[in-house]
Scaffold this motif. Sequence first.
Motif, mmCIF file in Angstrom:
data_model
loop_
_atom_site.group_PDB
_atom_site.id
_atom_site.type_symbol
_atom_site.label_atom_id
_atom_site.label_comp_id
_atom_site.label_asym_id
_atom_site.label_seq_id
_atom_site.Cartn_x
_atom_site.Cartn_y
_atom_site.Cartn_z
ATOM 1 N N LEU A 74 85.764 63.743 66.807
ATOM 2 C CA LEU A 74 85.568 63.156 65.478
ATOM 3 C C LEU A 74 86.756 62.324 65.034
ATOM 4 C CD1 LEU A 74 83.869 66.188 63.685
ATOM 5 C CD2 LEU A 74 82.794 64.254 64.846
ATOM 6 N N ARG A 75 87.923 62.573 65.598
ATOM 7 C CA ARG A 75 89.082 61.735 65.276
ATOM 8 C C ARG A 75 88.928 60.333 65.828
ATOM 9 N NH1 ARG A 75 93.617 62.297 67.281
ATOM 10 N NH2 ARG A 75 93.180 63.747 68.996
ATOM 11 N N HIS A 76 88.121 60.199 66.891
ATOM 12 C CA HIS A 76 87.969 58.895 67.548
ATOM 13 C C HIS A 76 86.656 58.191 67.209
ATOM 14 C CE1 HIS A 76 90.918 61.026 70.178
ATOM 15 N NE2 HIS A 76 91.469 59.836 70.184
ATOM 16 N N VAL A 77 85.587 58.972 67.015
ATOM 17 C CA VAL A 77 84.278 58.355 66.813
ATOM 18 C C VAL A 77 83.349 59.362 66.137
ATOM 19 C CG1 VAL A 77 83.318 59.061 69.056
ATOM 20 C CG2 VAL A 77 82.468 56.973 67.956
ATOM 21 N N ALA A 238 85.451 58.918 54.365
ATOM 22 C CA ALA A 238 85.149 57.485 54.237
ATOM 23 C C ALA A 238 86.239 56.631 54.874
ATOM 24 C CB ALA A 238 84.972 57.124 52.768
ATOM 25 N N LEU A 239 87.492 57.004 54.673
ATOM 26 C CA LEU A 239 88.602 56.245 55.249
ATOM 27 C C LEU A 239 88.578 56.322 56.773
ATOM 28 C CD1 LEU A 239 91.438 57.295 52.756
ATOM 29 C CD2 LEU A 239 90.189 55.116 52.837
ATOM 30 N N LEU A 240 88.317 57.522 57.307
ATOM 31 C CA LEU A 240 88.242 57.679 58.759
ATOM 32 C C LEU A 240 87.030 56.939 59.316
ATOM 33 C CD1 LEU A 240 89.382 58.963 61.309
ATOM 34 C CD2 LEU A 240 88.078 61.039 60.778
ATOM 35 N N GLY A 241 85.905 57.049 58.622
ATOM 36 C CA GLY A 241 84.699 56.358 59.070
ATOM 37 C C GLY A 241 84.856 54.850 59.047
ATOM 38 N N HIS A 242 85.608 54.341 58.069
ATOM 39 C CA HIS A 242 85.826 52.896 57.983
ATOM 40 C C HIS A 242 86.574 52.378 59.208
ATOM 41 C CE1 HIS A 242 86.348 49.003 56.129
ATOM 42 N NE2 HIS A 242 87.640 49.054 56.361
ATOM 43 N N ARG A 243 87.511 53.183 59.715
ATOM 44 C CA ARG A 243 88.247 52.767 60.918
ATOM 45 C C ARG A 243 87.349 52.766 62.153
ATOM 46 N NH1 ARG A 243 92.571 56.190 58.920
ATOM 47 N NH2 ARG A 243 92.201 57.687 60.598
ATOM 48 N N GLN A 244 86.279 53.558 62.129
ATOM 49 C CA GLN A 244 85.403 53.677 63.295
ATOM 50 C C GLN A 244 84.161 52.795 63.200
ATOM 51 O OE1 GLN A 244 84.466 57.862 63.448
ATOM 52 N NE2 GLN A 244 86.574 58.484 63.893
ATOM 53 N N VAL A 245 83.959 52.133 62.052
ATOM 54 C CA VAL A 245 82.696 51.461 61.799
ATOM 55 C C VAL A 245 82.420 50.332 62.792
ATOM 56 C CG1 VAL A 245 83.577 49.748 60.144
ATOM 57 C CG2 VAL A 245 81.223 50.574 59.951
ATOM 58 N N GLY A 246 83.468 49.643 63.238
ATOM 59 C CA GLY A 246 83.265 48.530 64.169
ATOM 60 C C GLY A 246 82.659 48.982 65.474
ATOM 61 N N ALA A 433 87.711 65.454 77.730
ATOM 62 C CA ALA A 433 89.162 65.412 77.942
ATOM 63 C C ALA A 433 89.829 64.307 77.122
ATOM 64 C CB ALA A 433 89.468 65.216 79.425
ATOM 65 N N ILE A 434 89.110 63.208 76.878
ATOM 66 C CA ILE A 434 89.714 62.087 76.149
ATOM 67 C C ILE A 434 89.225 62.016 74.697
ATOM 68 C CG2 ILE A 434 90.058 60.746 78.248
ATOM 69 C CD1 ILE A 434 87.639 59.052 77.474
ATOM 70 N N GLY A 435 88.404 62.993 74.275
ATOM 71 C CA GLY A 435 87.937 63.018 72.899
ATOM 72 C C GLY A 435 87.046 61.851 72.551
ATOM 73 N N ASP A 436 86.044 61.596 73.370
ATOM 74 C CA ASP A 436 85.170 60.449 73.157
ATOM 75 C C ASP A 436 83.748 60.812 73.557
ATOM 76 O OD1 ASP A 436 84.109 57.811 72.915
ATOM 77 O OD2 ASP A 436 86.095 56.988 73.306
ATOM 78 N N ILE A 437 82.819 59.910 73.257
ATOM 79 C CA ILE A 437 81.437 60.092 73.715
ATOM 80 C C ILE A 437 81.321 59.735 75.188
ATOM 81 C CG2 ILE A 437 79.073 59.252 73.451
ATOM 82 C CD1 ILE A 437 79.642 58.788 70.517
ATOM 83 N N TYR A 438 82.049 58.677 75.592
ATOM 84 C CA TYR A 438 81.980 58.190 76.956
ATOM 85 C C TYR A 438 83.219 58.606 77.732
ATOM 86 C CZ TYR A 438 78.452 55.174 74.818
ATOM 87 O OH TYR A 438 77.370 54.701 74.132
#
Length: 501
Positions: A74-77, A238-246, A433-438
């Motif tokens: 969740l920190r990344h996406v 909202a602030l965290l989501g804004h960084r991930q929105v792109g 391991a990398i904290g991501d979906i992919y």
Amino acid sequence: MTASATAAVPIARRASDQTSDARTASIGRLRWLWPALLMLAIGGYGSWRPVLWRDELVSWNAAHRTGGELFDLLRHVDAVTGLYYLMMHYWVALFGDSLVVLRLPTVLAMSGAAAFVTLTGERLFGRRAGLAAGCLFALVPSISRYAQEMRGYAFVVLAVAAATWLLLRALEQSRPLRWAAYGCAVTAAGFFHMISLVFLAAHGIVVLGRWWQQRRHPLLVGFALSAGVALLPVVPLALLGHRQVGRQLNWLTAPTLQYVFDTFWHMLFGSAAVSLVVLVLAVLPLAWPAGRRFAVEIGLMAVLPIVLVWSMSQGPTAYFLDRYLLFTVPAWCVLAGAGLTALRPRWLPPLGLVLVLLLGAYDQRAIRREFAHDGLDTKAAAAVIAKGYRPGDGIVALRGSQAAYLNLDSAMSYYLPHSVQLKDVLVERSAQAIGDIYPQLCADPVACIGDTRRVWVLTPGSSVDKPLDQYEKPQATALDRLFPKRTSTQVRGLVVTLFER
């Protein structure tokens, strides 16, 4: 008969009548239960049939991560979906991950939403209108579709439907507990899907209108305080989501008015015919002199969020998608339920519900088909691999290709038996391991493949001759050079190819 005995008879009758009246009143207070049960039955029926599709596979993958891995993700996406992922993490740990179990929370959420639709319709337009609205909501095909989806949209619908009813209660009697309950529903809506918070604009206008009519200052103060406090926990998200929105919404484009008229309404209700009936019925309450004010209020809650999200989507980031606006359907159904009960003679409203049932029957069947969600039979693909599997086999499930978003590796993890252990030979570090979906792909595919003798390759489409066309050049070149022997099997929407040295 003595005088005392004669006097006892009316007393006994009065006691019996009071008991009967109390029982009738109790049943009356539970009117919301019938639409909720109808929604539970319709939403649950066939939930075991459609195979998991790409969005649900992301939810399944997230739910199976440890708490630490989930928060790292969740920190990344996908921070804006975090509450649903966390809830499903514990749900799966307790009850397992069969298709029925995975989709049961959303079925229950939509059943709760049906109850609040009924209560809202009853409060604004009367008992018959509330019951009609709740039943109509349960019959809308898109509601069934997302009741059977392992995503958080049903919880958004529940939170907004609850917030609307709680707002109406607070407007009738402005009490701190009622405003606090309303604030909790607003917070829940924001945590499950931030775009849904546009409904606050409509609620604010309704509050302002009631205040203007009654000049009761506690209404404005109560709304402002409860909504303001409710939004505070959502601000960090909202602030965290804004960084991930792109990364999360870059596939959406600005909607045109033609798209709204040609496609959006059909998608919002899951059926062109049902959408037409609901929209026509929703206009009828505006003709009531007595109920016009309430019709305008609930109409604002149906229309204004759509207008606002469409306008916001004309900027650099688009948010306009039917499932993102599914939370407006309860308001549309309240209006349509009121319009339905306005029809005369009295047998027309039940007939109208039957008509909606019949008009939506085809779409209701369609969403329960095995491949309804994205047309890919990943279950059959897993069966092909399981049948031909040998220990030491590897797999390439579209990572490093243009179709990586299909999450076929997660599909294979779900549908393959536990005895089938496949290593994705193109992956250097796992998504966990990398904290991501992919996952992170190997920089040197040949070295990562090593001495693996056989590799299963999954490709969307129907071309058995060119199974590597959708892969990026380094991965395709390595596989093509190392594995000259190929055996392909076609299933619905996919080609399963066994590559051998």
